[in-house]
Scaffold this active site. Sequence first.
Site, PDB file in Angstrom:
ATOM      1  CD  GLU A 191     -16.201  36.369  90.908  1.00 21.75           C
ATOM      2  OE1 GLU A 191     -16.854  36.020  89.926  1.00 21.75           O
ATOM      3  OE2 GLU A 191     -16.618  36.291  92.086  1.00 21.75           O
ATOM      4  N   GLY A 200      -2.031  38.033  93.337  1.00 23.62           N
ATOM      5  CA  GLY A 200      -2.510  39.395  93.479  1.00 23.62           C
ATOM      6  C   GLY A 200      -3.985  39.481  93.149  1.00 23.62           C
ATOM      7  CG  HIS A 201      -7.886  42.210  93.737  1.00 28.80           C
ATOM      8  ND1 HIS A 201      -8.870  41.347  94.150  1.00 28.80           N
ATOM      9  CD2 HIS A 201      -8.505  43.253  93.178  1.00 28.80           C
ATOM     10  CE1 HIS A 201     -10.039  41.864  93.853  1.00 28.80           C
ATOM     11  NE2 HIS A 201      -9.857  43.018  93.265  1.00 28.80           N
ATOM     12  CG  PHE A 202      -6.357  39.131  88.380  1.00 28.38           C
ATOM     13  CD1 PHE A 202      -5.654  39.275  87.199  1.00 28.38           C
ATOM     14  CD2 PHE A 202      -5.857  38.285  89.357  1.00 28.38           C
ATOM     15  CE1 PHE A 202      -4.485  38.572  86.995  1.00 28.38           C
ATOM     16  CE2 PHE A 202      -4.684  37.597  89.147  1.00 28.38           C
ATOM     17  CZ  PHE A 202      -3.995  37.739  87.967  1.00 28.38           C
ATOM     18  N   PRO A 203      -8.626  43.150  88.867  1.00 26.81           N
ATOM     19  CG  PRO A 203      -7.952  45.046  87.672  1.00 26.81           C
ATOM     20  CD  PRO A 203      -7.445  43.798  88.301  1.00 26.81           C
TER      21      PRO A 203
END
Lengths: 566, 86
Positions: free
Chosen positions: A392, A478-481
């Site tokens: 998250e 990285g960031h996952f939506p």
Amino acid sequence: MSWIPLARLLEPGWDNRPVTLDGLDLRALQDAAARLAAELRRRGWTRVAVVTDDAWRLAVALWGGWSAGAVVYLAGTLGSDSAARLADQVDGWLGEGTARPDALDPIGPWPEAPAANEPLDTARPCLIVWTSGSTGAPVAVPKSLAQLETEVAAQEVVFGARLGQAAVLGTVSAQHLYGLLFRLLWPLAAGRPLDRAQCSFPEDLIAKTGRLDGALWVTSPAILRRMGDGLAWSNAMGRVVMVSSSGGPLPADTATRIHARLGVRPTEIFGSSETGGVAWRDVDAWWRPLPGVDVTVNADGCARVRSDFLPPGEVVDTADAITLVDGGFLLQGRQDRIAKIEEKRVSLVAVEAALTEHAWVSDAAVQLVPVAPSRLGAVVVLNDQGLRAFLEQGRKAVTDVLRATVRARVETIAVPRRFRLRAEVPRNSQGKLDGPAIAAVLAAPLPVMPTVTQTTSSADGQVTLRLVVEPDLACFQGHFPTLPILPGVVQIDWAVRYAREHLGLNGRFSGMENIKFAQMIRPGDTVELTLERDPDGRRLGFRYACGVAEVSRGRLLFLDPADAVT
Amino acid sequence: MSDLEAELTRLIIETLGLEDLRASDMDPAALLFDGDWGLDSVDALEIGLLLQNRYRIQIGDDKAQNRAHFESVRTLAAFVAAQRTA
């Protein structure tokens, strides 16, 4: 079943009883030991090294050797250099398999020999086991039958009632003291049938258990941690009466999971080759000394062990820091796992404890990494909650939280600079941290390909790879939506790469057909990838599976290899 | 972010092995110590060494002044720029 002292096992007066699960009995052991003893006497061997994975052959070698008045050296777990040095000290080798081509098989065939009638000398050091010395080189630890006998009798006092007539299965080698005591000597004295082979895989252990009414599992954290939900646990449920674990600390969430799966909580044994068993625990965090063992705190804050399992009068100061509690003690980590960073002494155990006590972490190992300036690196295994946070919030958010957790507990300089989020911490077969492997993980850049733990080629043009999808993989950064999963395009890319590597596929990729994604692959998953190429090299079938569930499948098309040249 | 600030950010990340930080994400005004960077006194020595080797700059012995120079990438860049022209 009556208790037979180890030194009197060969006396002919005992009622016969089973020894191994495959039908060998006490009479057979007495006969084989007498034959081997006669052979050793004939050869004049008084110092004998033994290497065998077969607990029956080991029993014959031990009682045959002792009956001939020899000292038996357990050599099966020595490295090749140490074994070569040992070769100069012994008269000969017993064993089977390819390790020592010159070894005599303990079970012969040897000529018939009269049964031994004299009781064995219990005070004489008759067995050599090994402990790793301060330099890492093995140091010999002599044991007498009196020591071994006292120790297995103490185990029987504490655990005998819950075991009843359970059979003994083991995932650890019987050629280390713990495995020797639990898998061989104790069952022999107590009359419990034992499995000759070491179960190397959890599947093996569960399958064997399914055929028994009651079983003792002699295990280590290394294998218990690897026993996942995909196993046929229902075959073992209710059949395992005790699970022993030794060699290193068992993570609490592993103990809880095993309990849920088997209905029995693992019993941890704390000890060493030098001291033998010292203490045990199952439900409580603190350790209860075994009967005959006295544990006090020495001036360094470490456990001082006086024990009936040691030679008379001997006292062992361990490097395990402890605090005494009512009825036992709490382990506070090894005192020798200290790193020096910029002249400051840093307890690696303290940093590991700070990490593993965080709600996201199930296991962690910390050591120096050669980045400039030299700092600690941490290999961390996230639990389900930690993986959810990773999914998250992304990698950086997780490592920031872990750093803050450590910073709150130890000096800033001890905060790990580098994190590797892995499916597991590298450990050896006894559950001890594997320093060189941890260093390699810490030194390497973040991986782009999964870790291949097994490669099987079942037929021509076909290969199956077992892949550990490490959370550290670049495709998860990285960031996952939305929840991060292994994208289909990456799955296809891996299939092509492994097909080129293992199946000699060299045509240019030209398309795909019948692609189906049924399930997600998430960080930390272990998946099996099966690849099958057509004889002409123009089609490649791939299938990813997680346990029994299919994840994805499809066919990839390639141009004729001849076209690719241009 | 000025070119010099971007260069210093990249060099500090490389020199200290801060692989979880991305140069493009870093605010040049972020505090190097006790802040987003989370650096410590040993890192300060490394950055001092970096300034010497890369820009031929000597750090003075005025503690208060050094602390001000080392507050953020922005103050460091200003310090480097001033020393270069001096």
